[in-house]
Design a protein around this motif. Structure first.
Motif, PDB file in Angstrom:
ATOM      1  N   SER B  52       0.680  -1.244  -0.056  1.00  0.00           N
ATOM      2  CA  SER B  52       0.047  -0.233  -0.060  1.00  0.00           C
ATOM      3  C   SER B  52       0.772   1.339   0.009  1.00  0.00           C
ATOM      4  O   SER B  52       0.435   2.384  -0.103  1.00  0.00           O
ATOM      5  CB  SER B  52      -0.748   0.119   1.164  1.00  0.00           C
ATOM      6  N   ILE B  53       2.042   1.299   0.292  1.00  0.00           N
ATOM      7  CA  ILE B  53       2.818   2.371   0.065  1.00  0.00           C
ATOM      8  C   ILE B  53       3.143   2.681  -1.279  1.00  0.00           C
ATOM      9  O   ILE B  53       3.805   3.711  -1.526  1.00  0.00           O
ATOM     10  CB  ILE B  53       4.279   2.025   0.858  1.00  0.00           C
ATOM     11  N   LYS B  54       2.930   1.717  -2.243  1.00  0.00           N
ATOM     12  CA  LYS B  54       3.293   2.015  -3.743  1.00  0.00           C
ATOM     13  C   LYS B  54       1.980   2.521  -4.299  1.00  0.00           C
ATOM     14  O   LYS B  54       0.759   1.832  -3.917  1.00  0.00           O
ATOM     15  CB  LYS B  54       3.925   0.889  -4.450  1.00  0.00           C
ATOM     16  N   ASP B  55       1.974   2.966  -5.577  1.00  0.00           N
ATOM     17  CA  ASP B  55       0.908   2.798  -6.424  1.00  0.00           C
ATOM     18  C   ASP B  55       0.835   2.286  -7.850  1.00  0.00           C
ATOM     19  O   ASP B  55       0.073   2.158  -8.432  1.00  0.00           O
ATOM     20  CB  ASP B  55       0.451   4.350  -6.605  1.00  0.00           C
ATOM     21  N   LYS B  56       2.058   1.777  -7.799  1.00  0.00           N
ATOM     22  CA  LYS B  56       2.516   0.840  -8.980  1.00  0.00           C
ATOM     23  C   LYS B  56       3.463  -0.302  -8.815  1.00  0.00           C
ATOM     24  O   LYS B  56       4.510   0.224  -8.309  1.00  0.00           O
ATOM     25  CB  LYS B  56       2.633   1.796 -10.164  1.00  0.00           C
ATOM     26  N   ASN B  57       3.386  -1.156  -9.506  1.00  0.00           N
ATOM     27  CA  ASN B  57       4.323  -2.268  -9.559  1.00  0.00           C
ATOM     28  C   ASN B  57       4.313  -3.115 -10.732  1.00  0.00           C
ATOM     29  O   ASN B  57       3.236  -3.297 -11.249  1.00  0.00           O
ATOM     30  CB  ASN B  57       4.072  -3.252  -8.163  1.00  0.00           C
ATOM     31  N   GLU B  58       5.725  -3.187 -11.396  1.00  0.00           N
ATOM     32  CA  GLU B  58       5.649  -3.549 -12.749  1.00  0.00           C
ATOM     33  C   GLU B  58       6.650  -4.799 -13.026  1.00  0.00           C
ATOM     34  O   GLU B  58       7.554  -4.780 -12.185  1.00  0.00           O
ATOM     35  CB  GLU B  58       6.149  -2.689 -13.679  1.00  0.00           C
ATOM     36  N   ASP B  59       6.076  -5.920 -13.609  1.00  0.00           N
ATOM     37  CA  ASP B  59       6.915  -6.969 -13.536  1.00  0.00           C
ATOM     38  C   ASP B  59       6.857  -7.506 -15.357  1.00  0.00           C
ATOM     39  O   ASP B  59       5.712  -8.182 -15.400  1.00  0.00           O
ATOM     40  CB  ASP B  59       6.633  -7.865 -12.575  1.00  0.00           C
ATOM     41  N   GLY B  60       7.601  -7.012 -16.023  1.00  0.00           N
ATOM     42  CA  GLY B  60       7.410  -7.385 -17.626  1.00  0.00           C
ATOM     43  C   GLY B  60       6.247  -7.059 -18.111  1.00  0.00           C
ATOM     44  O   GLY B  60       5.930  -5.738 -18.075  1.00  0.00           O
ATOM     45  N   ARG B  61       5.250  -7.825 -18.551  1.00  0.00           N
ATOM     46  CA  ARG B  61       4.198  -7.429 -19.335  1.00  0.00           C
ATOM     47  C   ARG B  61       3.076  -7.158 -18.144  1.00  0.00           C
ATOM     48  O   ARG B  61       1.986  -6.747 -18.860  1.00  0.00           O
ATOM     49  CB  ARG B  61       3.662  -8.714 -20.238  1.00  0.00           C
ATOM     50  N   PHE B  62       3.177  -7.428 -17.107  1.00  0.00           N
ATOM     51  CA  PHE B  62       2.181  -7.293 -15.982  1.00  0.00           C
ATOM     52  C   PHE B  62       2.306  -6.099 -15.152  1.00  0.00           C
ATOM     53  O   PHE B  62       3.644  -5.827 -14.471  1.00  0.00           O
ATOM     54  CB  PHE B  62       2.105  -8.315 -15.196  1.00  0.00           C
ATOM     55  N   THR B  63       1.554  -5.206 -14.788  1.00  0.00           N
ATOM     56  CA  THR B  63       1.583  -4.155 -14.056  1.00  0.00           C
ATOM     57  C   THR B  63       0.477  -4.055 -13.116  1.00  0.00           C
ATOM     58  O   THR B  63      -0.768  -4.121 -13.649  1.00  0.00           O
ATOM     59  CB  THR B  63       1.730  -2.754 -14.704  1.00  0.00           C
ATOM     60  N   VAL B  64       0.743  -3.924 -11.999  1.00  0.00           N
ATOM     61  CA  VAL B  64      -0.453  -3.413 -11.063  1.00  0.00           C
ATOM     62  C   VAL B  64      -0.481  -2.162 -10.649  1.00  0.00           C
ATOM     63  O   VAL B  64       0.673  -1.715 -10.197  1.00  0.00           O
ATOM     64  CB  VAL B  64      -0.667  -4.496  -9.506  1.00  0.00           C
ATOM     65  N   PHE B  65      -1.455  -1.487 -10.555  1.00  0.00           N
ATOM     66  CA  PHE B  65      -1.980  -0.279 -10.107  1.00  0.00           C
ATOM     67  C   PHE B  65      -2.838  -0.149  -8.968  1.00  0.00           C
ATOM     68  O   PHE B  65      -3.706  -0.910  -8.759  1.00  0.00           O
ATOM     69  CB  PHE B  65      -2.769   0.699 -11.165  1.00  0.00           C
ATOM     70  N   LEU B  66      -2.508   0.736  -7.928  1.00  0.00           N
ATOM     71  CA  LEU B  66      -3.153   0.780  -6.672  1.00  0.00           C
ATOM     72  C   LEU B  66      -3.694   2.231  -6.539  1.00  0.00           C
ATOM     73  O   LEU B  66      -3.091   2.886  -6.503  1.00  0.00           O
ATOM     74  CB  LEU B  66      -2.437   0.351  -5.362  1.00  0.00           C
ATOM     75  N   ASN B  67      -4.946   2.255  -6.365  1.00  0.00           N
ATOM     76  CA  ASN B  67      -5.548   3.507  -6.184  1.00  0.00           C
ATOM     77  C   ASN B  67      -6.126   3.394  -4.725  1.00  0.00           C
ATOM     78  O   ASN B  67      -7.498   2.933  -4.510  1.00  0.00           O
ATOM     79  CB  ASN B  67      -6.691   4.074  -6.968  1.00  0.00           C
ATOM     80  N   LYS B  68      -5.641   3.700  -3.690  1.00  0.00           N
ATOM     81  CA  LYS B  68      -6.003   3.935  -2.303  1.00  0.00           C
ATOM     82  C   LYS B  68      -7.314   4.627  -2.040  1.00  0.00           C
ATOM     83  O   LYS B  68      -8.343   4.133  -1.077  1.00  0.00           O
ATOM     84  CB  LYS B  68      -4.946   4.036  -1.248  1.00  0.00           C
ATOM     85  N   SER B  69      -7.317   5.717  -2.213  1.00  0.00           N
ATOM     86  CA  SER B  69      -8.667   6.810  -2.079  1.00  0.00           C
ATOM     87  C   SER B  69      -9.902   6.258  -2.576  1.00  0.00           C
ATOM     88  O   SER B  69     -10.920   6.025  -2.234  1.00  0.00           O
ATOM     89  CB  SER B  69      -8.177   8.031  -2.857  1.00  0.00           C
ATOM     90  N   ALA B  70      -9.774   5.377  -3.861  1.00  0.00           N
ATOM     91  CA  ALA B  70     -10.920   4.869  -4.408  1.00  0.00           C
ATOM     92  C   ALA B  70     -11.048   3.087  -4.151  1.00  0.00           C
ATOM     93  O   ALA B  70     -11.978   2.620  -4.522  1.00  0.00           O
ATOM     94  CB  ALA B  70     -10.918   4.665  -5.978  1.00  0.00           C
ATOM     95  N   LYS B  71     -10.183   2.774  -3.275  1.00  0.00           N
ATOM     96  CA  LYS B  71     -10.044   1.228  -2.908  1.00  0.00           C
ATOM     97  C   LYS B  71      -9.863   0.571  -4.101  1.00  0.00           C
ATOM     98  O   LYS B  71     -10.969  -0.522  -4.003  1.00  0.00           O
ATOM     99  CB  LYS B  71     -10.952   1.117  -1.711  1.00  0.00           C
ATOM    100  N   HIS B  72      -9.100   0.797  -5.115  1.00  0.00           N
ATOM    101  CA  HIS B  72      -9.131  -0.025  -6.238  1.00  0.00           C
ATOM    102  C   HIS B  72      -7.997  -0.500  -6.761  1.00  0.00           C
ATOM    103  O   HIS B  72      -7.036   0.481  -6.654  1.00  0.00           O
ATOM    104  CB  HIS B  72     -10.120   0.896  -7.309  1.00  0.00           C
ATOM    105  N   LEU B  73      -7.822  -1.600  -7.149  1.00  0.00           N
ATOM    106  CA  LEU B  73      -6.626  -1.911  -7.966  1.00  0.00           C
ATOM    107  C   LEU B  73      -6.833  -2.554  -9.277  1.00  0.00           C
ATOM    108  O   LEU B  73      -8.106  -3.135  -9.497  1.00  0.00           O
ATOM    109  CB  LEU B  73      -5.675  -2.839  -6.923  1.00  0.00           C
TER     110      LEU B  73
END
Lengths: 116, 112
Positions: B52-73
């Motif tokens: 939760s301290i990050k808003d993005k993490n990338e690994d090759g073709r895969f990227t996860v985005f986190l929007n804490k205010s919207a409680k959405h990833l």
């Protein structure tokens, strides 16, 4: 050998039968888990064993009884099940030590249970 | 009431395009999020995670985005490949604990 092995892969049992599911992990992990996956539902955590001690029960009915004789083996004993217990039962293991990715579980292929 | 929700049970994408899988959560105490992929007749396998301290993490073709205010990833796969066709589960935990709360999954089909 795969990391986490479950047997049997498929099981059909009557409501009065007693059967067991077996799980073995070859990864040197120190925690093992049973999850239940019903159709179109989230995976539900049933039991966790960490260092051979049960640390989570999650209000699972007593007709499910786990056993963890050592850190590599986990059993789920089944007795007097109901048809609604039909599901895919997944075993997982993890290493809860320092430096490990928290929550990274290694799953077995699952045991598909059908209760008639 | 589900704490982790994947509202799209299925998604179909053309090969080479971007796949976006979404996940919403209700518990503001969640601080660690993971994505798992599951092929038929196999157990789920860990794909990617984010703290939760990050808003993005990338690994090759895969990227996860986190929007804490919207409680959405969300999980982005680009470019999508037919071998990516599987069920994707998002999961969350509190205090990065072993107790994961899973969503119900989204079945991704990547068309050749």
């Amino acid at each position: 050998e795969t990391g986490v092995t479950q047997t049997p892969r498929h099981l059909v049992m009557g409501m009065t039968n007693k059967k067991s599911l077996k799980c073995e992990q070859h990864l040197g992990h120190n925690a093992m888990y049973w999850y239940k996956q019903s159709a179109k539902k989230p995976l539900e955590l049933m039991f966790v064993y960490s260092l051979e001690e049960r640390v989570e029960n999650n209000s699972v009915p007593s007709r499910f009884s786990p056993e963890c004789p050592n850190s590599s083996h986990l059993f789920l004993h089944l007795h007097t099940l109901q048809p609604e217990d039909s599901a895919l039962y997944l075993c997982a293991s993890s290493d809860t030590g320092r430096g490990r990715i928290a929550g990274e579980l290694f799953f077995g292929e699952g045991s598909r249970l059908t209760v008639l | 009431d589900q704490q982790v929700k994947q509202n799209s049970p299925s998604l179909s994408v053309q090969e080479g395009r971007i796949s976006i899988l979404n996940c919403d959560y209700t518990n503001s105490m969640f601080d660690y999020f993971l994505w798992y992929k599951k092929y038929p007749a196999e157990g789920p396998t860990f794909l990617i995670s984010i703290s939760s301290i990050k808003d993005k993490n990338e690994d090759g073709r895969f990227t996860v985005f986190l929007n804490k205010s919207a409680k959405h990833l969300s999980l982005h796969i680009v470019p999508s490949q037919p071998g990516d066709s599987a069920v994707y589960f998002c999961a969350a935990s509190v205090d990065s604990s072993y107790k994961l709360i899973f969503g119900s999954g989204t079945r991704l089909l990547v068309r050749p």
